[in-house]
Design an enzyme around this catalytic site. Sequence first.
Site, PDB file in Angstrom:
ATOM      1  N   ASN A  23     186.863  43.681  35.333  1.00  0.00           N
ATOM      2  CA  ASN A  23     188.066  43.486  35.733  1.00  0.00           C
ATOM      3  C   ASN A  23     189.231  44.454  35.640  1.00  0.00           C
ATOM      4  OD1 ASN A  23     187.552  40.686  37.132  1.00  0.00           O
ATOM      5  ND2 ASN A  23     187.653  39.700  35.024  1.00  0.00           N
ATOM      6  N   ASP A  73     183.032  34.281  32.567  1.00  0.00           N
ATOM      7  CA  ASP A  73     181.981  34.802  33.027  1.00  0.00           C
ATOM      8  C   ASP A  73     180.556  34.282  32.510  1.00  0.00           C
ATOM      9  OD1 ASP A  73     182.299  35.796  30.666  1.00  0.00           O
ATOM     10  OD2 ASP A  73     181.888  38.029  31.027  1.00  0.00           O
ATOM     11  N   ASP A 116     186.695  39.004  40.913  1.00  0.00           N
ATOM     12  CA  ASP A 116     186.249  37.575  41.748  1.00  0.00           C
ATOM     13  C   ASP A 116     185.031  37.539  42.623  1.00  0.00           C
ATOM     14  OD1 ASP A 116     187.102  34.668  41.803  1.00  0.00           O
ATOM     15  OD2 ASP A 116     187.950  35.291  43.873  1.00  0.00           O
ATOM     16  N   ASP A 119     175.743  35.064  30.055  1.00  0.00           N
ATOM     17  CA  ASP A 119     177.007  35.706  29.842  1.00  0.00           C
ATOM     18  C   ASP A 119     176.818  36.981  30.306  1.00  0.00           C
ATOM     19  OD1 ASP A 119     179.676  35.935  28.652  1.00  0.00           O
ATOM     20  OD2 ASP A 119     178.747  37.407  27.271  1.00  0.00           O
TER      21      ASP A 119
END
Length: 129
Positions: A10, A45, A19, A2
């Site tokens: 983001n 993620d 992205d 993770d």
Amino acid sequence: MDLQNFKLINDTYGHLIGDKLLKNIAQTLVANVRTQDSVIRFGGDEFIIILTNCTEDHIQYKIDKLKARLYAICYDTKSNLHITANFGYSHSNKFILSDAMLQTMIQKADSMMYNEKKLAKKSLNSTFI
């Protein structure tokens, strides 16, 4: 696996940058495992990395190597910010392909990953006290 603070990336830099980072991260993971292994995006993620025919020592070695390779990805050169991730794993000497075994292994790895994530946050918080 993770990614740490990916939502913040983001939110700060935008989803297009996020992205692109995810693609770079996936490519980095794939480039650093054997062809017999697999890298699977499991959520926003999170990734599952399946290492076949290896010992627990090799798993830990591979985790350390992957952490270093991910850290080499700098997403903000001005602030010198790098990708970091938390890992967990499960290991079996007698893997049997079944839903129950897969679920058990994923749950164990997930639990270990979240424990590492909690320790990382606790360590970070104690740094700022």
